[in-house]
Design a protein around this motif. Structure first.
Motif, PDB file in Angstrom:
ATOM      1  N   LEU A 158      53.118 -72.733 -31.033  1.00 20.14           N
ATOM      2  CA  LEU A 158      52.394 -71.640 -31.669  1.00 20.14           C
ATOM      3  C   LEU A 158      51.126 -72.112 -32.378  1.00 20.14           C
ATOM      4  O   LEU A 158      50.180 -71.343 -32.537  1.00 20.14           O
ATOM      5  N   PHE A 159      51.112 -73.370 -32.785  1.00 21.51           N
ATOM      6  CA  PHE A 159      49.918 -73.881 -33.450  1.00 21.51           C
ATOM      7  C   PHE A 159      48.993 -74.651 -32.509  1.00 21.51           C
ATOM      8  O   PHE A 159      48.042 -75.295 -32.936  1.00 21.51           O
ATOM      9  N   GLY A 160      49.282 -74.574 -31.200  1.00 25.86           N
ATOM     10  CA  GLY A 160      48.346 -75.063 -30.203  1.00 25.86           C
ATOM     11  C   GLY A 160      48.330 -76.550 -29.971  1.00 25.86           C
ATOM     12  O   GLY A 160      47.431 -77.045 -29.282  1.00 25.86           O
ATOM     13  N   ALA A 161      49.274 -77.280 -30.508  1.00 23.55           N
ATOM     14  CA  ALA A 161      49.297 -78.732 -30.289  1.00 23.55           C
ATOM     15  C   ALA A 161      49.853 -79.046 -28.903  1.00 23.55           C
ATOM     16  O   ALA A 161      50.780 -78.390 -28.434  1.00 23.55           O
ATOM     17  N   ARG A 162      49.275 -80.037 -28.254  1.00 25.60           N
ATOM     18  CA  ARG A 162      49.761 -80.422 -26.939  1.00 25.60           C
ATOM     19  C   ARG A 162      51.060 -81.208 -27.055  1.00 25.60           C
ATOM     20  O   ARG A 162      51.192 -82.088 -27.902  1.00 25.60           O
ATOM     21  N   ARG A 163      51.994 -80.887 -26.157  1.00 20.53           N
ATOM     22  CA  ARG A 163      53.244 -81.637 -26.125  1.00 20.53           C
ATOM     23  C   ARG A 163      53.076 -82.886 -25.265  1.00 20.53           C
ATOM     24  O   ARG A 163      52.353 -82.883 -24.273  1.00 20.53           O
ATOM     25  N   THR A 164      53.763 -83.939 -25.631  1.00 18.58           N
ATOM     26  CA  THR A 164      53.774 -85.143 -24.807  1.00 18.58           C
ATOM     27  C   THR A 164      54.626 -84.875 -23.571  1.00 18.58           C
ATOM     28  O   THR A 164      55.740 -84.373 -23.680  1.00 18.58           O
ATOM     29  N   PRO A 165      54.118 -85.161 -22.366  1.00 20.60           N
ATOM     30  CA  PRO A 165      54.929 -84.939 -21.164  1.00 20.60           C
ATOM     31  C   PRO A 165      56.221 -85.744 -21.205  1.00 20.60           C
ATOM     32  O   PRO A 165      56.320 -86.776 -21.887  1.00 20.60           O
ATOM     33  N   SER A 166      57.213 -85.279 -20.456  1.00 25.22           N
ATOM     34  CA  SER A 166      58.499 -85.981 -20.430  1.00 25.22           C
ATOM     35  C   SER A 166      58.399 -87.302 -19.679  1.00 25.22           C
ATOM     36  O   SER A 166      59.181 -88.221 -19.927  1.00 25.22           O
ATOM     37  N   TYR A 167      57.443 -87.395 -18.737  1.00 15.27           N
ATOM     38  CA  TYR A 167      57.294 -88.539 -17.843  1.00 15.27           C
ATOM     39  C   TYR A 167      58.542 -88.796 -17.007  1.00 15.27           C
ATOM     40  O   TYR A 167      58.753 -89.901 -16.501  1.00 15.27           O
ATOM     41  N   VAL A 168      59.373 -87.763 -16.867  1.00 16.66           N
ATOM     42  CA  VAL A 168      60.490 -87.807 -15.916  1.00 16.66           C
ATOM     43  C   VAL A 168      59.956 -87.307 -14.585  1.00 16.66           C
ATOM     44  O   VAL A 168      59.580 -86.133 -14.451  1.00 16.66           O
ATOM     45  N   ASP A 169      59.903 -88.161 -13.597  1.00 26.64           N
ATOM     46  CA  ASP A 169      59.220 -87.845 -12.349  1.00 26.64           C
ATOM     47  C   ASP A 169      59.895 -86.713 -11.586  1.00 26.64           C
ATOM     48  O   ASP A 169      61.139 -86.639 -11.503  1.00 26.64           O
ATOM     49  N   LEU A 170      59.062 -85.834 -11.033  1.00 27.17           N
ATOM     50  CA  LEU A 170      59.494 -84.811 -10.095  1.00 27.17           C
ATOM     51  C   LEU A 170      59.037 -85.225  -8.687  1.00 27.17           C
ATOM     52  O   LEU A 170      58.109 -86.026  -8.540  1.00 27.17           O
ATOM     53  N   PRO A 171      59.643 -84.665  -7.638  1.00 28.82           N
ATOM     54  CA  PRO A 171      59.312 -85.087  -6.262  1.00 28.82           C
ATOM     55  C   PRO A 171      58.025 -84.445  -5.733  1.00 28.82           C
ATOM     56  O   PRO A 171      57.994 -83.834  -4.661  1.00 28.82           O
ATOM     57  N   TRP A 172      56.938 -84.610  -6.480  1.00 31.01           N
ATOM     58  CA  TRP A 172      55.672 -83.977  -6.106  1.00 31.01           C
ATOM     59  C   TRP A 172      55.080 -84.567  -4.834  1.00 31.01           C
ATOM     60  O   TRP A 172      54.375 -83.875  -4.077  1.00 31.01           O
ATOM     61  N   ARG A 173      55.334 -85.824  -4.573  1.00 32.81           N
ATOM     62  CA  ARG A 173      54.777 -86.447  -3.368  1.00 32.81           C
ATOM     63  C   ARG A 173      55.313 -85.785  -2.111  1.00 32.81           C
ATOM     64  O   ARG A 173      54.574 -85.566  -1.138  1.00 32.81           O
ATOM     65  N   ASP A 174      56.610 -85.476  -2.105  1.00 32.09           N
ATOM     66  CA  ASP A 174      57.200 -84.800  -0.953  1.00 32.09           C
ATOM     67  C   ASP A 174      56.604 -83.403  -0.790  1.00 32.09           C
ATOM     68  O   ASP A 174      56.336 -82.955   0.331  1.00 32.09           O
ATOM     69  N   MET A 175      56.419 -82.700  -1.907  1.00 31.92           N
ATOM     70  CA  MET A 175      55.845 -81.360  -1.848  1.00 31.92           C
ATOM     71  C   MET A 175      54.401 -81.416  -1.348  1.00 31.92           C
ATOM     72  O   MET A 175      54.000 -80.602  -0.496  1.00 31.92           O
ATOM     73  N   ARG A 176      53.641 -82.365  -1.864  1.00 31.70           N
ATOM     74  CA  ARG A 176      52.254 -82.521  -1.418  1.00 31.70           C
ATOM     75  C   ARG A 176      52.203 -82.809   0.072  1.00 31.70           C
ATOM     76  O   ARG A 176      51.383 -82.228   0.802  1.00 31.70           O
ATOM     77  N   ALA A 177      53.059 -83.691   0.538  1.00 37.66           N
ATOM     78  CA  ALA A 177      53.076 -84.037   1.960  1.00 37.66           C
ATOM     79  C   ALA A 177      53.395 -82.809   2.814  1.00 37.66           C
ATOM     80  O   ALA A 177      52.796 -82.609   3.880  1.00 37.66           O
ATOM     81  N   ALA A 178      54.323 -81.974   2.334  1.00 34.67           N
ATOM     82  CA  ALA A 178      54.672 -80.763   3.083  1.00 34.67           C
ATOM     83  C   ALA A 178      53.504 -79.788   3.115  1.00 34.67           C
ATOM     84  O   ALA A 178      53.228 -79.163   4.153  1.00 34.67           O
ATOM     85  N   PHE A 179      52.814 -79.621   1.991  1.00 35.23           N
ATOM     86  CA  PHE A 179      51.646 -78.739   1.963  1.00 35.23           C
ATOM     87  C   PHE A 179      50.597 -79.214   2.981  1.00 35.23           C
ATOM     88  O   PHE A 179      50.046 -78.418   3.753  1.00 35.23           O
ATOM     89  N   ILE A 180      50.294 -80.503   2.961  1.00 33.52           N
ATOM     90  CA  ILE A 180      49.251 -81.045   3.825  1.00 33.52           C
ATOM     91  C   ILE A 180      49.670 -80.971   5.294  1.00 33.52           C
ATOM     92  O   ILE A 180      48.864 -80.642   6.173  1.00 33.52           O
ATOM     93  N   GLU A 181      50.941 -81.251   5.566  1.00 34.70           N
ATOM     94  CA  GLU A 181      51.435 -81.186   6.940  1.00 34.70           C
ATOM     95  C   GLU A 181      51.256 -79.780   7.530  1.00 34.70           C
ATOM     96  O   GLU A 181      50.975 -79.624   8.717  1.00 34.70           O
ATOM     97  N   ARG A 182      51.399 -78.766   6.664  1.00 35.13           N
ATOM     98  CA  ARG A 182      51.255 -77.391   7.132  1.00 35.13           C
ATOM     99  C   ARG A 182      49.788 -76.942   7.173  1.00 35.13           C
ATOM    100  O   ARG A 182      49.495 -75.833   7.619  1.00 35.13           O
ATOM    101  N   GLY A 183      48.872 -77.763   6.665  1.00 37.89           N
ATOM    102  CA  GLY A 183      47.455 -77.456   6.808  1.00 37.89           C
ATOM    103  C   GLY A 183      46.697 -77.161   5.538  1.00 37.89           C
ATOM    104  O   GLY A 183      45.465 -76.998   5.570  1.00 37.89           O
ATOM    105  N   TRP A 184      47.382 -77.087   4.399  1.00 43.71           N
ATOM    106  CA  TRP A 184      46.669 -76.888   3.140  1.00 43.71           C
ATOM    107  C   TRP A 184      45.942 -78.172   2.744  1.00 43.71           C
ATOM    108  O   TRP A 184      46.395 -79.281   3.043  1.00 43.71           O
TER     109      TRP A 184
END
Length: 292
Positions: A125-151
């Protein structure tokens, strides 16, 4: 009195949770193209999707997003935060399925890279940025799927391509909310031969929007704000969770000499599963010709 207050709070939370499944399609018009560009068509249609924050089992969201393909958009732009759970990628791909067959571009937000954490409401509520969790999500797989489909991945890239009669110049940065952006990698004016120039960034941070505007981009697309998510009646945002002002927390607005569109998003963090006076949405942007 305490019991009545608790009951009211439970009622508001239940209502706010039910709003998560009441999706809305917003439509706006941006007259940016030179006369004659569309060769008789009424508009170049951009479907702007952001902040899916997908959690396994959100079948209503999956069906609604997938059905957006019936709008027949010319271009799909996804401005990030697709995930809210490490198991969310298959459902993201189910939701976007038919849209991945269309021309598309994307940039990611930090909730593509790292899992969400439990927020501190006072900090938020006071606008301070939260520190990310740095717990990795499988974004590389998602990115690869997007690119494979043409995005195309617009992250720190300058892209030029044509969709129908419209020649596009686009550029994007990584999430500015946690200083992942490096504008120097894409700095400079878009190709003067382009009919339409687009700027992509997950969070509409003014310090980056100013650079896109100064370089001459016509339309920026971002998300991140959730439209305020917990709003007052009339969708009046209490906070924006970034540097943009509350009046421009969602929708189509002007930023200096550039139009900017901020999506209020299709999801929320799994730790804050409610929306108040701010239903989830996607936007169809009708880019039309300017008056002669």
């Amino acid at each position: 009195m305490v019991g009545a207050g608790a009951a009211a709070g439970i009622g508001v939370a239940a209502w706010g949770n039910s709003e998560l499944r009441k999706f809305e399609l917003k439509q706006v018009t941006a007259p940016l193209l030179a006369p004659g560009t569309l060769r008789g068509a009424d508009a170049f249609r951009i479907l702007h999707i952001s902040d899916l924050h997908m959690i396994p089992g959100q079948d209503t969201k999956i069906a609604w997003v997938s059905a957006l393909d019936a709008l027949d958009p010319d271009l799909v732009v996804n401005t990030g935060d697709n995930l809210s759970d490490e198991r969310g990628v298959p459902d993201v791909l189910r939701a976007l399925g038919p849209l991945l067959n269309r021309p598309g571009m994307f940039v990611f937000g930090t909730n593509d890279y790292w899992a969400p954490g439990i927020p501190n409401p006072v900090t938020y509520l006071f606008g301070a940025r939260r520190t990310p969790s740095y717990v990795d999500l499988p974004w590389r797989d998602m990115r690869a799927a997007f690119i494979e489909r043409g995005w195309q991945d617009a992250t720190h890239q300058r892209l030029e391509f044509q969709v129908g009669p419209v020649r596009l110049a686009a550029a994007g940065v990584d999430d500015p909310h946690h200083d992942l952006d490096d504008y120097s990698l894409i700095a400079g004016a878009p190709n003067v031969d382009a009919d339409l120039s687009l700027a992509l960034l997950h969070a509409p941070e003014p310090r980056v929007l100013e650079k896109f505007a100064a370089d001459g981009y016509q339309l920026s697309l971002s998300g991140h704000t959730h439209g305020g998510q917990l709003c007052l009646p009339g969708s009046r945002a209490v906070v924006t969770n970034c540097g943009i002002d509350r009046e421009r927390v969602s929708g189509l607005h002007r930023f200096k000499n550039m139009l900017m569109h901020v999506s209020n998003g299709l999801g929320t963090s799994k730790f804050v599963p409610l929306r108040l006076f701010c239903r989830p949405s996607a936007t169809l942007i009708h880019v039309t010709e300017r008056d002669a």
